[in-house]
Design a protein around this motif. Sequence first.
Motif, PDB file in Angstrom:
ATOM      1  N   PHE A   1       0.970  -1.263   0.089  1.00  0.00           N
ATOM      2  CA  PHE A   1      -0.129  -0.207   0.092  1.00  0.00           C
ATOM      3  C   PHE A   1       1.043   1.550   0.348  1.00  0.00           C
ATOM      4  O   PHE A   1       0.777   1.638  -0.964  1.00  0.00           O
ATOM      5  CB  PHE A   1      -0.773   0.081   1.471  1.00  0.00           C
ATOM      6  CG  PHE A   1      -1.763   1.195   1.400  1.00  0.00           C
ATOM      7  CD1 PHE A   1      -2.386   1.421   0.565  1.00  0.00           C
ATOM      8  CD2 PHE A   1      -1.438   2.056   2.420  1.00  0.00           C
ATOM      9  CE1 PHE A   1      -3.211   3.073   0.991  1.00  0.00           C
ATOM     10  CE2 PHE A   1      -1.900   3.316   2.996  1.00  0.00           C
ATOM     11  CZ  PHE A   1      -2.698   3.487   2.106  1.00  0.00           C
ATOM     12  N   LEU A   2       1.740   1.299   1.068  1.00  0.00           N
ATOM     13  CA  LEU A   2       2.452   2.217   0.912  1.00  0.00           C
ATOM     14  C   LEU A   2       3.543   2.679  -0.751  1.00  0.00           C
ATOM     15  O   LEU A   2       3.856   3.623  -1.066  1.00  0.00           O
ATOM     16  CB  LEU A   2       4.014   2.468   2.012  1.00  0.00           C
ATOM     17  CG  LEU A   2       2.895   2.451   3.411  1.00  0.00           C
ATOM     18  CD1 LEU A   2       4.192   2.101   4.886  1.00  0.00           C
ATOM     19  CD2 LEU A   2       2.092   3.584   3.600  1.00  0.00           C
ATOM     20  N   ARG A   3       4.188   1.466  -1.168  1.00  0.00           N
ATOM     21  CA  ARG A   3       4.468   1.827  -2.241  1.00  0.00           C
ATOM     22  C   ARG A   3       3.662   2.664  -3.379  1.00  0.00           C
ATOM     23  O   ARG A   3       4.270   2.890  -4.248  1.00  0.00           O
ATOM     24  CB  ARG A   3       5.234   0.166  -2.819  1.00  0.00           C
ATOM     25  CG  ARG A   3       5.947  -0.198  -4.063  1.00  0.00           C
ATOM     26  CD  ARG A   3       6.303  -1.231  -4.107  1.00  0.00           C
ATOM     27  NE  ARG A   3       7.306  -1.984  -3.389  1.00  0.00           N
ATOM     28  CZ  ARG A   3       6.380  -3.052  -2.384  1.00  0.00           C
ATOM     29  NH1 ARG A   3       4.844  -3.540  -3.516  1.00  0.00           N
ATOM     30  NH2 ARG A   3       6.771  -3.330  -1.670  1.00  0.00           N
ATOM     31  N   ASP A   4       2.602   2.381  -3.697  1.00  0.00           N
ATOM     32  CA  ASP A   4       1.626   2.394  -3.816  1.00  0.00           C
ATOM     33  C   ASP A   4       1.761   3.747  -4.122  1.00  0.00           C
ATOM     34  O   ASP A   4       0.916   4.885  -4.873  1.00  0.00           O
ATOM     35  CB  ASP A   4      -0.070   1.697  -4.100  1.00  0.00           C
ATOM     36  CG  ASP A   4      -1.054   2.278  -4.755  1.00  0.00           C
ATOM     37  OD1 ASP A   4      -0.991   1.735  -6.311  1.00  0.00           O
ATOM     38  OD2 ASP A   4      -1.796   2.744  -4.405  1.00  0.00           O
ATOM     39  N   CYS A   5       0.889   3.948  -2.625  1.00  0.00           N
ATOM     40  CA  CYS A   5       1.449   5.821  -2.329  1.00  0.00           C
ATOM     41  C   CYS A   5       2.307   6.261  -3.055  1.00  0.00           C
ATOM     42  O   CYS A   5       1.900   7.866  -3.506  1.00  0.00           O
ATOM     43  CB  CYS A   5       0.981   5.999  -1.078  1.00  0.00           C
ATOM     44  SG  CYS A   5      -0.302   5.498   0.208  1.00  0.00           S
ATOM     45  N   ARG A   6       3.292   6.006  -2.506  1.00  0.00           N
ATOM     46  CA  ARG A   6       4.410   7.187  -3.559  1.00  0.00           C
ATOM     47  C   ARG A   6       4.942   6.817  -5.238  1.00  0.00           C
ATOM     48  O   ARG A   6       4.963   7.782  -5.590  1.00  0.00           O
ATOM     49  CB  ARG A   6       5.548   5.718  -2.843  1.00  0.00           C
ATOM     50  CG  ARG A   6       5.860   6.470  -1.728  1.00  0.00           C
ATOM     51  CD  ARG A   6       8.215   5.354  -1.003  1.00  0.00           C
ATOM     52  NE  ARG A   6       7.731   4.447  -1.649  1.00  0.00           N
ATOM     53  CZ  ARG A   6       8.072   3.413  -1.160  1.00  0.00           C
ATOM     54  NH1 ARG A   6       7.757   3.752   0.606  1.00  0.00           N
ATOM     55  NH2 ARG A   6       8.014   2.666  -0.674  1.00  0.00           N
ATOM     56  N   VAL A   7       3.710   5.474  -5.600  1.00  0.00           N
ATOM     57  CA  VAL A   7       4.075   5.522  -7.414  1.00  0.00           C
ATOM     58  C   VAL A   7       2.855   6.572  -7.324  1.00  0.00           C
ATOM     59  O   VAL A   7       3.032   7.097  -8.801  1.00  0.00           O
ATOM     60  CB  VAL A   7       3.290   4.219  -7.741  1.00  0.00           C
ATOM     61  CG1 VAL A   7       2.331   4.566  -9.135  1.00  0.00           C
ATOM     62  CG2 VAL A   7       4.556   3.162  -7.375  1.00  0.00           C
TER      63      VAL A   7
END
Length: 320
Positions: free
Chosen positions: A32-38
């Motif tokens: 989820f946090l990776r998606d936030c950064r993306v």
Amino acid sequence: MPRRRNRLTMDVNPKQVDAELLDDWDLARDSFLRDCRVRNLSEHTVKYYRNELETLRKTLVAGKAPTDPTKIMAEHIKEAVILPMMDAGKKETTINARLRAARSFFNFLERERYIMDNPMASVQLVRQKRSVVQTFTRQQVLAILGAPDQMTFTGVRDYTLLLLLFETGLRVKELVNVRIDDIRFEDGVLRVQDPKGINERLVPFQTTVRGQLRKYLSLRGKLEHDFLFVNIDNEPISIRQVQNRFRIYGRIAGITNVRCSPHTARHTFARMFVASGGDAFTLQRILGHTTLEMTKRYVALFSDEITKSHKKHSPIEKLF
């Protein structure tokens, strides 16, 4: 030829097709946090999600609820998260901040087909009590503005930033992020950007602030960076420093009945704007609200139309 059966029978749950379930909290959170950064969300937003989700996990553990995202249900959120926070006397805003983080998290997992059922689908935010929005009076604003010692660099700087806060209603994180080239003296507007420079808006300022900004800039001088407000070490001023200075000037001004903070100055700007006849749409653009919800609240709280109407139609006044 026999008639076709109208009702279809499904041997396979359509939600199970191509699903790759994530049954580990840490992996789900990191995804989820990776998606936030993306999606290029701000560092502040990502930090908010990270902190809230970690606290959510600990709360679930304390409530003996599962932390396997595929097994968490709405009842776990209600019984292990919401009710204990209420019992602990947490504010509605604090509870809803956690629920909003949880909603974004589980919405992502559902969208990416990492979970079968979204536990937040049937969990509503806690109803918040409408508290009174604190603002400074005209006399208090003048007292705060008179507090900085303008025989010092920090005093001139603080007077300038206080004047700018009351003039524009900026958020403190926006204030510390202002660069010199954001000031358009010829147009009388300030370009306000978020820390990542993705969203921006133009906020007007008038003659008094224009003159004070020029005075401060002459004292600031040229530095290796272009942040507008700096400390005596010529480093960009921090949010904490602005908040601390505001509290100090509140004490000097003898203000005890109102929280002395940059956000109270933002509320005060909104009140003065509405009281002067400003409209909600313009106020929304100036303050940078994404929706009209808070702006409408300002209008409802601070518009003098209700007072004027009551004065005109007061039942008691008409008795005498």
